[in-house]
Design a protein around this motif. Structure first.
Motif, mmCIF file in Angstrom:
data_model
loop_
_atom_site.group_PDB
_atom_site.id
_atom_site.type_symbol
_atom_site.label_atom_id
_atom_site.label_comp_id
_atom_site.label_asym_id
_atom_site.label_seq_id
_atom_site.Cartn_x
_atom_site.Cartn_y
_atom_site.Cartn_z
ATOM 1 N N ASN A 230 2.078 49.869 29.117
ATOM 2 C CA ASN A 230 2.922 48.680 29.272
ATOM 3 C C ASN A 230 2.107 47.415 29.545
ATOM 4 O OD1 ASN A 230 2.089 49.545 31.758
ATOM 5 N ND2 ASN A 230 3.988 49.022 32.826
ATOM 6 N N TYR A 231 0.842 47.405 29.169
ATOM 7 C CA TYR A 231 0.038 46.205 29.333
ATOM 8 C C TYR A 231 0.238 45.326 28.098
ATOM 9 C CZ TYR A 231 -2.196 49.216 32.789
ATOM 10 O OH TYR A 231 -2.440 50.064 33.844
ATOM 11 N N SER A 232 0.908 44.186 28.270
ATOM 12 C CA SER A 232 1.198 43.328 27.127
ATOM 13 C C SER A 232 1.269 41.882 27.587
ATOM 14 C CB SER A 232 2.522 43.738 26.470
ATOM 15 O OG SER A 232 3.591 43.605 27.396
ATOM 16 N N GLY A 233 1.277 40.960 26.629
ATOM 17 C CA GLY A 233 1.327 39.547 26.935
ATOM 18 C C GLY A 233 0.043 38.862 26.509
ATOM 19 N N CYS A 234 -0.200 37.684 27.057
ATOM 20 C CA CYS A 234 -1.407 36.934 26.745
ATOM 21 C C CYS A 234 -2.514 37.341 27.708
ATOM 22 C CB CYS A 234 -1.153 35.438 26.844
ATOM 23 S SG CYS A 234 0.076 34.824 25.671
ATOM 24 N N GLY A 235 -3.615 37.833 27.169
ATOM 25 C CA GLY A 235 -4.691 38.277 28.033
ATOM 26 C C GLY A 235 -5.855 38.804 27.231
ATOM 27 N N CYS A 236 -6.684 39.617 27.885
ATOM 28 C CA CYS A 236 -7.889 40.163 27.253
ATOM 29 C C CYS A 236 -7.899 41.680 27.361
ATOM 30 C CB CYS A 236 -9.154 39.613 27.919
ATOM 31 S SG CYS A 236 -9.378 37.831 27.757
ATOM 32 N N SER A 320 -5.428 36.323 12.270
ATOM 33 C CA SER A 320 -5.463 36.774 13.664
ATOM 34 C C SER A 320 -5.446 35.580 14.608
ATOM 35 C CB SER A 320 -6.723 37.618 13.926
ATOM 36 O OG SER A 320 -6.837 37.932 15.290
ATOM 37 N N GLU A 321 -4.589 35.663 15.656
ATOM 38 C CA GLU A 321 -4.516 34.596 16.644
ATOM 39 C C GLU A 321 -5.499 34.816 17.784
ATOM 40 O OE1 GLU A 321 -0.550 34.330 18.011
ATOM 41 O OE2 GLU A 321 0.282 33.677 16.090
ATOM 42 N N GLY A 322 -6.112 35.992 17.839
ATOM 43 C CA GLY A 322 -7.001 36.314 18.937
ATOM 44 C C GLY A 322 -8.452 35.965 18.645
ATOM 45 N N THR A 323 -9.231 35.898 19.710
ATOM 46 C CA THR A 323 -10.676 35.680 19.618
ATOM 47 C C THR A 323 -11.377 36.980 19.959
ATOM 48 O OG1 THR A 323 -10.401 33.374 20.311
ATOM 49 C CG2 THR A 323 -12.620 34.300 20.441
ATOM 50 N N ASP A 324 -12.334 37.386 19.139
ATOM 51 C CA ASP A 324 -13.055 38.636 19.362
ATOM 52 C C ASP A 324 -14.337 38.381 20.142
ATOM 53 O OD1 ASP A 324 -11.093 39.931 17.977
ATOM 54 O OD2 ASP A 324 -12.227 40.047 16.098
ATOM 55 N N TYR A 325 -14.700 39.365 20.969
ATOM 56 C CA TYR A 325 -15.872 39.222 21.827
ATOM 57 C C TYR A 325 -16.681 40.513 21.859
ATOM 58 C CZ TYR A 325 -13.255 35.250 23.723
ATOM 59 O OH TYR A 325 -12.556 34.080 23.864
ATOM 60 N N ASP A 326 -17.963 40.371 22.129
ATOM 61 C CA ASP A 326 -18.769 41.476 22.639
ATOM 62 C C ASP A 326 -18.683 41.389 24.156
ATOM 63 O OD1 ASP A 326 -19.683 42.466 20.165
ATOM 64 O OD2 ASP A 326 -21.236 40.935 20.070
ATOM 65 N N VAL A 327 -18.370 42.492 24.804
ATOM 66 C CA VAL A 327 -18.164 42.487 26.250
ATOM 67 C C VAL A 327 -19.126 43.464 26.909
ATOM 68 C CG1 VAL A 327 -16.506 42.781 28.126
ATOM 69 C CG2 VAL A 327 -15.710 41.984 25.887
ATOM 70 N N THR A 328 -19.808 42.990 27.936
ATOM 71 C CA THR A 328 -20.630 43.865 28.767
ATOM 72 C C THR A 328 -19.958 43.994 30.122
ATOM 73 O OG1 THR A 328 -22.671 43.174 27.674
ATOM 74 C CG2 THR A 328 -22.885 44.236 29.815
ATOM 75 N N SER A 345 -11.105 41.479 22.909
ATOM 76 C CA SER A 345 -10.297 40.484 22.226
ATOM 77 C C SER A 345 -9.398 39.812 23.256
ATOM 78 C CB SER A 345 -9.441 41.136 21.135
ATOM 79 O OG SER A 345 -8.667 40.165 20.465
ATOM 80 N N CYS A 346 -9.258 38.467 23.124
ATOM 81 C CA CYS A 346 -8.380 37.705 24.011
ATOM 82 C C CYS A 346 -7.410 36.894 23.152
ATOM 83 C CB CYS A 346 -9.183 36.754 24.888
ATOM 84 S SG CYS A 346 -10.321 37.569 26.041
ATOM 85 N N GLY A 347 -6.160 36.842 23.578
ATOM 86 C CA GLY A 347 -5.169 36.087 22.852
ATOM 87 C C GLY A 347 -3.768 36.490 23.255
ATOM 88 N N CYS A 348 -2.786 36.124 22.417
ATOM 89 C CA CYS A 348 -1.383 36.429 22.712
ATOM 90 C C CYS A 348 -0.790 37.320 21.619
ATOM 91 C CB CYS A 348 -0.571 35.139 22.784
ATOM 92 S SG CYS A 348 -1.036 34.065 24.156
#
Length: 348
Positions: A230-236, A320-328, A345-348
């Motif tokens: 149930n994790y949804s909405g604008c976030g990462c 795509s409305e989101g921004t992709d990232y490499d995450v450490t 990925s971060c976005g809505c």
């Protein structure tokens, strides 16, 4: 303020890392680094303090010794030390060569000082960081004193405890090599100093890491996906890249954007369970991102700290409305310095 009670710290590692790569760049310090800050005690701090093992102590002496020492009877040069930290503070027991002993109960402070500075010695402190000289400083009141300390703990009496060590920006118990404890008051004036005993934490072999989770030693915790859906909405979000190639995205963390950034929460799977951590440091993201930008968010709860370092990989497009990232993700706790490379990925 009391330290928060810790829970069993659970950590994980997905990649096989060499010792030189134990920490991510979130723990790096550049040449000329200097830091001094006042912080509130928390569960992570207590978890590290409980791991410290204090070695034998010497009494600090000057040209006026022993006449300038008061509140300690009898006065000897060396002492055996037993010390422990808890939610209320510390308990130190000193025993002299003749078997006479005393205990100091030190009240947990409302805040403490964290200090670090570049030694400019050409050495590295891990993760590509310059080597820092570091201190945690604690100062507050002495609750009680017994035995050889009893005469000095009358009226207002204070202590000043300093933990000294070296390393990079991410400080854990293993960084500290020395300590100093000073007690002052109307009837007390003395100080002790000594070295730390090293905790023996065995290395996890490659063969152990390749074992099924049920057969792995308890000190190695595997990485798993979030159990809730149930994790949804604008976030990462972040997931294991290898899982995506197998046709299954394993989302291992989720954080939702809030109108008040101080309310942001990180959900991350630690030891097979979804854990909730509160944000303690939020990066100022650029209004217009570009590929290669970096920023870091830091979350903490119950003795575990998670540092998420984002590197912008792909900007939003028509598809795509989101921004992709490499995450450490750097996880710090009981077995500190676990690092995991993720896609994000971060976005809505």
């Amino acid at each position: 303020m009391k330290f928060y009670s810790p829970i069993l710290l659970t950590l994980f590692s997905f990649l096989v890392l060499s010792p030189s790569n134990i920490f991510a760049c979130a723990c790096c310090a550049d040449e000329g680094f200097y830091k001094i800050s006042v912080r509130k005690p928390d569960g992570f701090l207590l978890g590290e303090l409980k791991k410290l093992k204090f070695g034998d102590a010497e009494i600090y002496s000057t040209a006026g010794f022993p006449d300038n020492v008061k509140g300690l009877k009898p006065i000897e040069s060396e002492y055996k030390v037993a010390a422990s930290a808890n939610t209320d503070g510390w308990e130190f027991t000193f025993t002299d060569p003749n078997g006479k002993s005393g205990t100091l109960e030190l009240k947990a402070p409302k805040d403490y000082v964290e200090f670090g500075v570049d030694l400019k010695n050409g050495k590295r402190g891990g993760a590509g960081s310059v080597e820092l000289y570091k201190e945690w400083r604690f100062k507050y009141s002495v609750n009680t004193g017994s035995g050889i300390f009893e005469d000095g703990i009358k009226g207002k009496t204070e202590y000043f405890l300093v933990l000294q060590g070296k390393g990079n920006v991410c400080t854990t118990a293993e960084d500290f090599t020395d300590w100093r404890l000073e007690v002052t008051g109307k009837n007390a004036n003395y100080a002790f100093y000594g070295s730390m005993k090293k905790n023996e934490i065995p290395e996890v072999s490659l063969s152990e890491k390749l074992q099924p989770p049920s057969k792995r030693p308890s000190k190695f915790i595997s990485l798993a996906g979030l159990t809730a859906t149930n994790y949804s909405g604008c976030g990462c979000s972040g997931w294991i890249e290898k899982a995506e190639t197998a046709g299954e995205k394993k989302r291992v963390f989720w954080t939702e954007f809030k109108s008040n950034s101080d309310d942001e929460t990180l959900f991350i799977n630690l030891d097979g369970q979804d854990s909730e951590l509160k944000i303690v440091a939020k990066a100022n993201r650029p209004e217009t991102e570009k590929v290669g930008d970096k920023f870091t968010d830091e979350f903490q709860a119950n003795g575990t700290k998670v540092i998420l370092e984002y590197t912008t990989k792909k900007l939003p497009c028509a598809e795509s409305e989101g921004t992709d990232y490499d995450v450490t993700a750097t996880i710090i706790g009981e077995y500190s310095g676990k690092v995991v490379s993720l896609a994000g990925s971060c976005g809505c």
